[in-house]
Design a protein around this motif. Structure first.
Motif, short mmCIF file in Angstrom:
data_model
loop_
_atom_site.label_atom_id
_atom_site.label_comp_id
_atom_site.label_asym_id
_atom_site.label_seq_id
_atom_site.Cartn_x
_atom_site.Cartn_y
_atom_site.Cartn_z
N GLY A 237 0.62 -0.94 0.13
CA GLY A 237 0.32 -0.78 -0.03
C GLY A 237 1.16 1.00 -0.34
N VAL A 238 2.01 1.40 -0.05
CA VAL A 238 2.54 2.23 0.16
C VAL A 238 3.57 2.89 -1.32
N LYS A 239 2.67 4.53 -2.20
CA LYS A 239 2.65 5.03 -2.77
C LYS A 239 4.09 5.05 -3.03
N ASP A 240 4.41 5.69 -4.60
CA ASP A 240 5.73 5.50 -5.26
C ASP A 240 5.16 6.03 -6.30
N PRO A 241 5.87 7.85 -6.89
CA PRO A 241 6.33 8.51 -5.66
C PRO A 241 5.38 8.67 -4.49
N TYR A 242 7.19 9.12 -3.59
CA TYR A 242 6.44 9.23 -2.63
C TYR A 242 7.41 10.36 -1.23
N ILE A 243 7.05 10.77 -0.36
CA ILE A 243 7.71 12.06 -0.09
C ILE A 243 7.64 11.55 1.68
N ILE A 244 8.75 11.93 1.93
CA ILE A 244 9.99 11.42 3.65
C ILE A 244 8.44 11.57 4.11
N PRO A 245 8.09 11.33 5.34
CA PRO A 245 6.97 11.52 6.19
C PRO A 245 7.74 13.18 7.45
N GLY A 246 7.19 14.05 7.38
CA GLY A 246 7.45 15.19 8.55
C GLY A 246 7.95 16.17 6.99
N THR A 247 8.06 15.92 5.97
CA THR A 247 8.95 16.86 4.90
C THR A 247 8.44 16.99 3.93
N THR A 248 8.96 17.37 2.59
CA THR A 248 8.00 18.10 1.43
C THR A 248 9.27 17.61 0.62
N THR A 249 10.18 16.63 0.75
CA THR A 249 11.76 16.13 0.25
C THR A 249 10.84 14.42 -0.65
N PRO A 250 11.07 14.62 -2.07
CA PRO A 250 10.37 13.32 -2.60
C PRO A 250 11.77 12.26 -2.43
N LEU A 251 11.46 10.83 -1.87
CA LEU A 251 12.76 9.63 -1.71
C LEU A 251 12.34 9.12 -2.87
N ARG A 252 13.99 9.26 -3.98
CA ARG A 252 13.85 8.26 -4.98
C ARG A 252 14.15 6.82 -4.61
N SER A 253 13.94 5.84 -5.46
CA SER A 253 14.23 4.03 -5.31
C SER A 253 15.22 4.17 -6.78
N ARG A 270 13.72 -7.02 -3.80
CA ARG A 270 14.37 -7.63 -5.17
C ARG A 270 15.07 -5.72 -5.83
N LEU A 271 13.58 -4.99 -5.75
CA LEU A 271 14.01 -3.85 -6.63
C LEU A 271 14.64 -2.52 -5.31
N SER A 272 14.83 -2.56 -3.75
CA SER A 272 15.20 -2.67 -3.18
C SER A 272 14.63 -0.63 -3.28
N CYS A 273 13.36 -0.77 -3.19
CA CYS A 273 12.13 0.07 -2.80
C CYS A 273 12.30 1.15 -1.89
N ASN A 274 13.14 2.21 -1.50
CA ASN A 274 12.73 3.33 -0.60
C ASN A 274 12.01 3.89 0.40
N ASN A 275 11.07 3.46 -0.58
CA ASN A 275 9.76 4.22 -0.48
C ASN A 275 8.83 2.94 0.40
N VAL A 276 9.30 1.76 0.30
CA VAL A 276 8.92 0.92 1.60
C VAL A 276 8.87 1.00 2.30
N PHE A 277 10.40 0.77 2.58
CA PHE A 277 11.26 0.37 3.91
C PHE A 277 11.42 1.67 4.75
#
Length: 483
Positions: A237-253, A270-277
Motif C-alpha cells: 500500500g505504499v505509494k511511489d512517488p513517495y514523500i518522506i514523512p514530515g517533509t516535502t522531500t521526495p525519496l527516490r529508489s 528485490r528492487l530495493s524500494c526506499n519508499n516501502v522501507f
C-alpha cells in the motif's frame, strides 16, 4: 647531650623511620603493581626473552619467533602471510605494544598468564612455557576474500551461522605486522601510521559505516516480527512517488518511478524500494526499530574476542519521524561494520537464532591442554523461524532475479541483499557499495558481508551488486565447495 644535638638526633631518627616505612610500603604493597606496570621495560624484555606461543589457523601456525642476536630482546615475532591475516593477528611489537589477538592473549603467548604456571615454575619463579591460540578462521575463505578485494578498498566478514565461528575477516588495504615487530622500527611505524593509519585500520571489525539498503533486512524483520505484514507477497500500500514523512522531500529508489508503487515486501527487497522501507520504519517507530536492531547486535561492543569498538549503531537519541524513516533504509545515523551485517544475515540463515560470533575456538598451554574454549558459544533466538524463513525467501529472489545475481554459487541456495550508502556533505564522497548474503549446500552454510569504499561507478551499478557481490560469491564458494 645538649639540646641542639638531641633535636638533630630525633629528627634524623624520624627521617630513617619515614624511609623504612616508605620502603616497606613500596615492597609490600606497591611492588607487584610496579613490576606489572606497562612502562616497566623489564617486562617488555622478559616477554621477548624466549620464543612466543603461536596463533593457529587450520592447524598451522601463522606466527613464529626468530632470534635477534641482541642481549635485551633475544627474540621477536614473525608472521606467515602477514597482510592476509593482519585483521586477525594484529601485531606484537617490542616498541609499540600488541594489538588484535596478539594483544588480547598477550599473557598466554608470552608465558606470563598464571594458568600456564606449573608447580616447578612457581618454586623457581620461572616464566612458564607459552601457550597457543587456535582460531576459527578458514584459510580458503580468508584467501578468497583477500584475493577478491585486490584493487578495491574495503572489507569483508564471514560467519558460520550454525556455530558463530568467524571464518574470515578481510581488509584492504592491509599491512604486514612483521615490519613493526622489532625495537627499532620507527620508520615502518611512521609509514603505516600515515594517512590516519588506514593501513592498520580494522574495517571489518572496528569501522562502522552507513549500511545503506542492506539494513532493509533489519527493517523487514522488525515489520514481520511486529505483525505489520503476514505475507511477503501481499501489496504494502505504499505509494511511489513517495514523500518522506514530515517533509516535502521526495525519496527516490533505484527502480524508476512508479516501479515501487504498492509493491509487496518481496518485490520491495528485490528492487530495493526506499519508499516501502522508509514508510515501514516511520510506522513502526524508533523504539521498535531500535529493539530489533539491538537484538541483532547493534549498540553493543561484541567480544570476538577482539572487541568491536566503536560498536555498530542504531540511534538512541530521540529522532523526528523523517529521521526514523531514513533509518529504515540504512541512512541518517545508522552505522554498521561488515561483521555486524554478517551477523544479521547469519541470524536469518540460522532460523532466527544468532550464535555469538567468535574467531577463537581454544586457548591451550604448551602441551595442548585446553585452558579456555569457545566451541559452545551462547545463542539467542532473535526472531521467529517464520520471520527468518520469509526473509530467506525474499533474499533468494534478490539473487535469482535481482541485483544479487553475481553472488550465485552453482548448486547452492543463495540469498542476498545489495546496498548503496551515501557519504559526505551533499554526497560529495563516493558511496559505499554493500552486499550481504548467505549460502547453503550439503549441510554447510555461511553468511558474508562485504563493503567497498572506493567506488567510481554509477550508483545503479553499485546498488546492483556489481562490486561487492562477486567478493561475497568467492568467499561463499570457497566454503560451500570445500571438501
Amino acid at each position: 647531650m645538649n639540646k641542639t644535638i638531641r633535636r638533630a638526633s630525633v629528627f634524623c631518627m624520624l627521617l630513617v623511620l619515614a624511609l623504612l616505612v616508605r620502603v616497606t610500603w613500596v615492597q609490600a604493597y606497591q611492588g607487584q603493581a610496579l613490576a606489572d606496570d606497562k612502562n616497566n621495560r623489564r617486562n617488555t624484555i622478559a616477554k621477548y626473552a624466549n620464543p612466543l606461543g603461536n596463533i593457529i589457523v587450520g592447524g598451522q601456525a601463522i606466527t613464529g619467533s626468530t632470534a635477534t642476536g641482541g642481549k635485551d630482546f633475544a627474540y621477536k615475532r614473525t608472521y606467515t602471510d602477514g597482510p592476509l591475516y593482519a585483521p586477525i593477528t594484529g601485531y606484537s611489537s617490542q616498541a609499540f605494544g600488541a594489538k588484535g589477538l596478539e594483544g588480547v592473549y598477550e599473557g598466554i603467548l608470552n608465558g606470563s598468564d598464571h594458568r600456564l604456571r606449573t608447580f616447578m615454575d612457581i618454586l623457581t619463579n620461572k616464566r612458564a612455557d607459552p601457550g597457543n591460540v587456535l582460531t576459527t578462521i578458514d584459510r580458503d575463505v580468508q584467501k578468497a576474500g583477500y584475493d577478491a578485494l585486490e584493487g578495491k578498498q574495503g572489507a569483508a566478514a564471514a560467519i558460520d551461522p550454525a556455530t558463530g565461528e568467524i571464518l574470515a575477516l578481510v581488509n584492504n588495504p592491509s599491512f604486514d605486522p612483521g615490519r613493526i615487530t622489532g625495537a627499532n622500527d620507527k620508520a615502518a611505524w611512521a609509514e603505516l601510521s600515515a594517512d590516519q593509519g588506514k593501513a592498520m585500520e580494522n574495517l571489518a571489525l572496528r569501522k562502522p559505516q552507513a549500511p545503506g539498503s542492506t539494513f532493509k533486512l533489519v527493517t523487514m524483520a522488525a515489520a514481520l516480527e511486529n505483525g505489520m505484514f503476514s505475507s511477503i507477497d501481499t501489496p504494502t500500500g505504499v505509494k511511489d512517488p513517495y514523500i518522506i514523512p514530515g517533509t516535502t522531500t521526495p525519496l527516490r529508489s533505484e527502480a524508476a518511478t512508479p516501479a515501487c508503487n504498492n509493491v509487496s515486501l518481496r518485490t520491495a527487497l528485490r528492487l530495493s524500494c526506499n519508499n516501502v522501507f522508509a514508510e515501514v520504519a516511520s510506522k513502526l517507530g524508533q523504539d521498535k526499530m531500535r529493539a530489533m536492531a539491538e537484538k541483532l547486535g547493534f549498540n553493543m561492543k561484541i567480544d570476538t574476542p577482539v572487541r568491536t569498538d566503536p560498536p555498530s549503531k542504531y540511534p538512541t537519541k530521540k529522532m523526528s519521524v523523517d529521521q526514523v524513516a531514513q533509518t529504515g533504509i540504512g541512512q541518517f545515523d545508522v552505522q554498521a561494520t561488515p561483521l555486524q551485517m554478517a551477523m544479521v544475515t547469519a541470524a536469518v540463515a540460522g532460523g532466527g537464532k544468532l550464535v555469538s560470533p567468535h574467531m577463537v575456538s581454544d586457548v591451550t598451554d604448551s602441551g595442548g591442554n585446553v585452558l579456555d574454549s569457545m566451541r559452545n558459544a551462547p545463542s539467542t533466538q532473535v526472531m521467529s523461524e517464520r520471520t527468518a524463513s520469509m526473509l530467506r525467501d525474499a533474499m533468494r529472489t534478490v539473487v535469482s532475479e535481482g541485483g544479487g545475481k553475481p553472488a550465485q554459487v552453482p548448486g547452492a541456495e543463495v540469498g542476498g541483499k545489495t546496498g548503496t550508502a551515501q557519504r559526505g556533505v551533499n554526497n560529495s564522497l563516493p558511496p559505499l557499495a554493500w552486499f550481504t548474503s548467505y549460502g547453503k549446500l550439503n549441510g554447510k552454510q555461511i553468511a558474508v558481508a562485504v563493503v567497498i569504499e572506493n567506488s567510481d561507478t554509477d550508483r545503479s551499478e553499485i546498488g546492483g551488486g556489481k562490486l561487492a557481490a562477486p567478493v561475497a560469491q568467492k568467499m561463499m564458494e570457497a566454503w560451500l565447495k570445500k571438501k
